[in-house]
Design an enzyme around this catalytic site. Structure first.
Site, PDB file in Angstrom:
ATOM      1  CG  ASP A 382      -3.897   2.472  -6.824  1.00 16.06           C
ATOM      2  OD1 ASP A 382      -4.989   1.890  -6.713  1.00 16.06           O
ATOM      3  OD2 ASP A 382      -3.585   3.143  -7.831  1.00 16.06           O
ATOM      4  CG  HIS A 383       1.484   7.058  -8.935  1.00 18.91           C
ATOM      5  ND1 HIS A 383       1.014   8.302  -8.620  1.00 18.91           N
ATOM      6  CD2 HIS A 383       2.831   7.185  -9.052  1.00 18.91           C
ATOM      7  CE1 HIS A 383       2.022   9.153  -8.572  1.00 18.91           C
ATOM      8  NE2 HIS A 383       3.139   8.492  -8.822  1.00 18.91           N
ATOM      9  NE  ARG A 384      -5.916   2.779  -9.736  1.00 17.06           N
ATOM     10  CZ  ARG A 384      -6.721   1.725  -9.691  1.00 17.06           C
ATOM     11  NH1 ARG A 384      -7.565   1.468 -10.689  1.00 17.06           N
ATOM     12  NH2 ARG A 384      -6.699   0.913  -8.654  1.00 17.06           N
TER      13      ARG A 384
END
Lengths: 416, 378
Positions: A382-384
């Site tokens: 999850d690149h958040r």
């Protein structure tokens, strides 16, 4: 006024496909027969394709920049009158044939021939006979070949077709009907859960990916040494528990890998224990049982739990608490055969690790070519929550641990 | 140094110069040519027909209806002018880029299209060994590989000579062909035996992507004839009157037993080599534009108008008449059924032997069965 489809014509000399460079007409525009309508770039040259009909452009079926195969419909034209001499196929009929073609696994124009049926022994037949069988809707694997070494000949196919024609259920008709029929499977149970979760994952979570190749030759050797010990304890030792061990060890150094995002409050929630989910392919669908507190369990215990949970998953006997609460997941599609996969995150987790098939391949070690056991690990994250650097360092650490089994198993209680 | 006596006969100057009746803008360079008005108008009409038909063949290829086409645009004068010098009983051995020559021999647009679209009326019955040809008009099918037709034309000419037939053969080939052995064998043999043949080289400057300067170090192609004892004449290939004039002389020479002539018609292929070629990858736009100005139809039209044989209106009417007629022919030919599959076994023997007859029977049975089963035949 009939709407007819215009296919990319066979523009000669081995041309299999072309790129739409520019449409010379717009939807709704009147067009005359022989008027150039589109510029197509083939491997040899850019050419203008004339319209085979007079009428009105109904719909452009390909955009500029698209690559289209010879024989693929590129535009629909509403014709003024039926023009004799042109191969006209009303759109509906064309669609029907397309469905049929797909069902029969027809290869794309000039592409490699698809096998006539899956899961059957390879049929020996020359291309012309395969083409004939496909046209007749005959499954070649059902035809007995009379040629040398069982090669199916044209006459075999024709004889089969004739026999089927006189039989109560002609094969040709069955195939054609299958082509237009469809089966409707209600989306429910495990499949429905999967569908919903995957939509959630793919629409809400910005996925990013990183792949490592891991040399597990030594690890496999260690496993061989441990096998007798494991058997004593009644454990079948596979590679997966080692990977789990590596993951939980690496998570200790990279705790954000074991977290999730509280979107409402805008906070990252770091989990203090690692509950490892692992994907199991069961007859009723994808299940992800969870090994609770995996970070406090030894290798043999992990192996034992993997085995038990997978067995229960296949029997659909998992309790609700056994499929909930995972904080990190592993998908071991490699046990089926994929060399490299790109798994989808199991929400609300921050990442998932995909494990590819173990390959034996030559690698250069100390200047010598050696046969090594290699596996691709894919980390979807999850690149958040995670930066690429952080996620990559985590994956590199997993790799180091797997490539150095001593590091992996060093420490009190790691084995048990 | 003593100059050998045959210099005058071989006319080296004519092989190195450029014979021309009209300049690039259609003005006579040395007085009005003394040719009948009708012939001049016919020359132009044939070129117009060839140009229009050429455009249609290109279009039909882009529609997937013609397998391959070698565009003629820019080379109409050489084909038309040279072939007009032949008599009906003479034989033509063309290459694949002489639509005008086929039309002059009497082949109709319909027959050419029947061939290109391999309809049921295809005179060559779908054979792939050759491009165009028609026995009725003494046109030997043009082979696909270049230069093969040159020895054929020599052999046929020699055979006619031996049999006492007063006929002439004429063969067309490109600049690339002059690098093949067939060209040299053919010229040498024709020179030695004084075969009644006329070699027409369409020097269109490009052998696909190979430019003339990479094809030969000779100053001209016509000069190559001299070494074989064959007079070479270099002519402006975009000047239909000049081509006709030198071809008449060559045909007469051949018919009167004086032997072969090599005509180099200097021209330019304005289009691609074939429909599978993209000339922008190897030649510059300026070169094409320069030759467009020198193209043969514009030149002849200007001459006919200046001579008072044609008005602007008549010219427009001529074009639209042939455009209409040829489009109608195209539509008609597109509606024709294709060749039946059985033709693949025809014309192998005059009287088919038992095994071929058996194959033919099997083929017919299979076709009938496939039709009953509802399989589309391609």
């Amino acid at each position: 006024m009939p709407v007819v489809q215009v296919k990319l014509p066979d523009i000669g000399e081995g041309i299999a496909e072309g790129e739409i460079v520019r449409w010379l007409v717009k939807e709704g525009e009147a067009v005359k027969r022989f008027q150039p309508i589109v510029e197509v770039l083939t491997a040899k040259a850019t050419v203008e394709i004339p319209s085979p009909y007079t009428g009105r452009i109904h719909r452009l079926l390909a955009s500029e920049g698209d690559t289209v195969r010879v024989g693929q419909p590129i535009v629909e034209i509403e014709t003024d009158t039926a023009e004799p001499g042109e191969p006209q196929e009303p759109v509906e009929k064309v669609r029907e044939q397309t469905v049929e073609a797909k069902t029969m696994q027809e290869a794309p124009a000039r592409g490699p021939t698809a096998p006539p049926s899956q899961g059957t022994a390879r049929v020996r037949a020359p291309p012309s006979v395969r083409l004939l069988a496909r046209k007749l809707g005959i499954d070649l694997s059902k035809v007995k070949g009379t040629g040398p070494r069982g090669v199916v000949t044209k006459n075999d196919v024709l004889a089969y077709a004739e026999a089927q024609r006189s039989a109560p259920q002609p094969a040709m008709q069955v195939a054609r009907e299958v082509g237009v029929q469809e089966e409707r499977i209600p989306l429910r149970g495990v499949k429905k859960v999967m569908a919903e979760r995957m939509v959630e994952a793919k629409t809400r979570i910005p996925h990013a990916y990183v792949v490592e190749e891991v040399d597990i030759t030594e690890l496999l050797a260690v496993r061989e040494k441990l096998k007798p010990l494991a058997e004593e304890k009644g454990v079948k030792l596979t590679v997966l528990p080692f990977i789990m061990k590596a993951v939980v060890k690496a998570i200790r150094e990279y705790p954000l890998m074991n977290s999730s995002l509280d979107e409402e409050r805008g906070e990252i929630v770091v989990r203090k224990t690692v509950n490892l989910g692992f994907a199991v392919d069961t007859p009723h669908g994808l299940m992800v049982p969870v090994i609770k507190n995996a970070d406090s369990k030894g290798l043999f215990q992990l192996a034992r739990e993997v085995r038990e949970l997978a067995a229960r998953a296949r029997e659909a006997k998992l309790g609700l608490d056994e499929v909930r609460g995972s904080t990190f997941s592993i998908s071991n599609y490699g046990s089926i055969g994929g060399v490299l996969g790109i798994p989808v995150i199991n929400p609300p987790e921050a990442a998932i690790l995909g494990v590819g098939r173990i390959r034996r391949e030559p690698r250069i070690r100390d200047g010598r070519i050696e046969e090594r056991s290699l596996v691709y690990l894919t980390l979807s994250f999850d690149h958040r929550i995670l930066e690429g650097g952080y996620a990559t360092r985590f994956l590199v650490r997993v790799k180091e641990l797997l490539e150095n089994p001593i590091l992996l198993l060093a420490g009190d209680g790691e084995l048990d | 140094m003593e100059v050998l006596g045959r210099r005058d006969i071989l006319n080296i100057d004519r092989a190195l110069g450029l014979y021309r009746v009209l300049d690039e803008d259609g003005n006579p360079v040395a007085g009005e040519p003394s040719l009948p008005d009708k012939l001049l108008l016919d020359m132009y009409t044939y070129m117009v027909r060839a140009r229009i038909l050429d455009g249609w063949l290109l279009k039909l290829q882009r529609m997937g209806r013609v397998a391959l086409h070698a565009p003629n645009k820019g080379q109409e004068a050489a084909a038309v002018g040279a072939t007009l010098a032949l008599k009906r009983e003479d034989w033509l051995f063309p290459s694949y880029r002489e639509l005008g020559a086929l039309l002059v021999r009497g082949m109709t647009e319909e027959e050419i299209l029947d061939r290109a679209l391999t309809t049921i009326d295809d005179p060559l019955k779908g054979s792939d060994f050759a491009i165009y040809g028609h026995r009725k008009y003494n046109i030997v099918p043009a082979p696909v590989p270049v230069a093969n037709q040159i020895p054929h034309a020599v052999g046929a000419a020699l055979a006619a000579k031996i049999m006492g037939d007063k006929i002439v053969t004429m063969t067309f080939f490109g600049d690339g062909s002059t690098s093949r052995g067939d060209f040299h064998t053919g010229l040498n043999f024709a020179g030695v035996f004084k075969a009644p043949v006329v070699f027409v080289n369409q020097n269109n400057q490009w052998a696909i992507s190979v430019p003339l300067k990479r094809q030969t170090a000779s100053p001209t192609i016509a000069i190559k004839g001299v070494a074989y004892g064959v007079p070479g004449i270099r002519v402006d290939g975009n000047d239909v009157i000049a081509v006709y004039t030198v071809a008449m002389e060559a045909v007469e020479r051949a018919r009167s037993g004086e032997g072969p002539t090599l005509i180099e018609a200097v021209t330019y292929r304005l289009g691609p080599h074939t429909t599978a070629d993209d000339p922008t990858r190897y030649r510059v736009e300026e070169e094409v534009r320069e030759w467009e100005r020198k193209e043969p139809l514009r030149r002849m039209r200007r001459y006919l108008i200046s001579r008072g044989l044609l008005t602007e209106e008549e010219d427009k009417a001529l074009w639209s008449e042939w455009e209409k007629r040829i489009e109608e022919t195209v539509v008609k030919v597109l509606e024709k059924p294709p060749l039946p599959p059985e033709v693949v076994l025809e014309d192998v023997y005059e009287e088919p032997p038992w095994n071929l007859r058996e194959q033919m029977r099997e083929l017919r049975d299979s076709i009938r069965l496939l039709k009953e089963l509802g399989v589309e035949l391609e």
